[in-house]
Scaffold this motif. Structure first.
Motif, PDB file in Angstrom:
ATOM      1  N   GLY A   1     -50.481  25.450  50.697  1.00  0.00           N
ATOM      2  CA  GLY A   1     -50.705  24.344  51.511  1.00  0.00           C
ATOM      3  C   GLY A   1     -49.663  23.345  51.360  1.00  0.00           C
ATOM      4  N   SER A  11     -46.100  20.132  47.882  1.00  0.00           N
ATOM      5  CA  SER A  11     -46.661  21.424  47.863  1.00  0.00           C
ATOM      6  C   SER A  11     -48.080  21.074  47.395  1.00  0.00           C
ATOM      7  N   GLY A  13     -49.710  24.137  46.564  1.00  0.00           N
ATOM      8  CA  GLY A  13     -50.051  25.406  46.078  1.00  0.00           C
ATOM      9  C   GLY A  13     -50.792  26.225  46.841  1.00  0.00           C
ATOM     10  N   ASP A  14     -51.636  26.959  46.309  1.00  0.00           N
ATOM     11  CA  ASP A  14     -52.710  27.834  47.092  1.00  0.00           C
ATOM     12  C   ASP A  14     -53.810  27.335  47.743  1.00  0.00           C
ATOM     13  N   LEU A  15     -54.112  25.892  47.772  1.00  0.00           N
ATOM     14  CA  LEU A  15     -54.918  25.456  48.508  1.00  0.00           C
ATOM     15  C   LEU A  15     -54.526  25.381  50.011  1.00  0.00           C
ATOM     16  N   ARG A  16     -55.702  25.320  50.570  1.00  0.00           N
ATOM     17  CA  ARG A  16     -55.706  25.421  52.207  1.00  0.00           C
ATOM     18  C   ARG A  16     -56.559  24.167  52.870  1.00  0.00           C
ATOM     19  N   ALA A  30     -60.344  26.238  48.380  1.00  0.00           N
ATOM     20  CA  ALA A  30     -59.470  26.485  46.947  1.00  0.00           C
ATOM     21  C   ALA A  30     -60.218  28.026  47.036  1.00  0.00           C
ATOM     22  N   GLY A  31     -59.264  29.004  47.482  1.00  0.00           N
ATOM     23  CA  GLY A  31     -59.909  30.313  47.302  1.00  0.00           C
ATOM     24  C   GLY A  31     -60.967  30.405  48.146  1.00  0.00           C
TER      25      GLY A  31
END
Length: 208
Positions: A1, A11, A13-16, A30-31
């Motif tokens: 995200g 950034s 990271g992996d967050l949407r 988050a996941g």
């Protein structure tokens, strides 16, 4: 995200992330679980009280988060939560049509009006439909784009304008519905697909 501010990208990271308010507070996934984070703060995934998992879809400038959550006894429970006070919503038994499941609250404005989607059926084919919630009367209304087989509402501003997508003759289109009830299809020159995601109080619409 990512977060974009002043022309610079940050950034995530992996967050949407799904939404951000004027204070910079972001909500999203988050996941498989929801998260809430003020700008620059480690994401908080704890969620509303009693929730076993939650999906925050929107946050307004009052800090009210909207979405849906699951509890130990209920699934797909719509909610509005400001970090202290939690309000939960289910579709009334008389809400058309029978077999409706939801709601998933996509957006709530500063007047307490809400828009989002709900599902009809639990096995395929599952139909997705839209609703509008009037805080003054406490009632849900079924919402359909004229001639559409499916409608989804995503964005709502304080004047009461809404945006979303609809399926018409097998084609998915973006649309605007103003507070006075006027529908307008959103077309982008050269574009083959338009998805209207949100609208602000100035009438500016974002999507893809």
């Amino acid at each position: 995200g990512f977060k974009r501010s002043g022309g610079a990208f940050q950034s995530l990271g992996d967050l949407r992330p799904f939404d951000i308010n004027s204070a910079g507070t972001i909500v999203g996934l988050a996941g498989s679980n929801g998260f809430l984070t003020p700008s620059g703060v480690v994401p908080d995934t704890s969620g509303p009280p009693v929730s076993t998992s939650w999906v925050p879809l929107g946050i307004n400038d009052l800090g009210q988060i909207s979405g849906y959550m699951h509890t130990a006894t209920q699934t797909g429970l719509g909610f509005v939560w400001d970090g202290t006070t939690l309000a939960t919503f289910t579709l009334p038994p008389a809400f058309p049509p029978s077999g409706a499941v939801g709601p998933q609250i996509r957006n709530v404005n500063s007047h307490g009006q809400m828009v989002g989607t709900y599902l009809v059926g639990t096995v395929p084919p599952i139909e997705t439909r839209a609703f509008f919630y009037d805080n003054d009367t406490g009632t849900f209304s079924d919402f359909s784009y004229p001639g559409a087989s499916e409608t989804q509402l995503f964005g709502l501003n304080n004047p009461g304008d809404t945006v979303g997508i609809a399926t018409v003759n097998g084609n998915e289109i973006g649309f605007l519905r103003t507070a006075n009830g006027t529908f307008t299809q959103i077309d982008i020159p050269g574009g083959s697909y338009v998805r209207a995601e949100d609208i602000n109080d100035r009438g500016q619409i974002v999507g893809y």
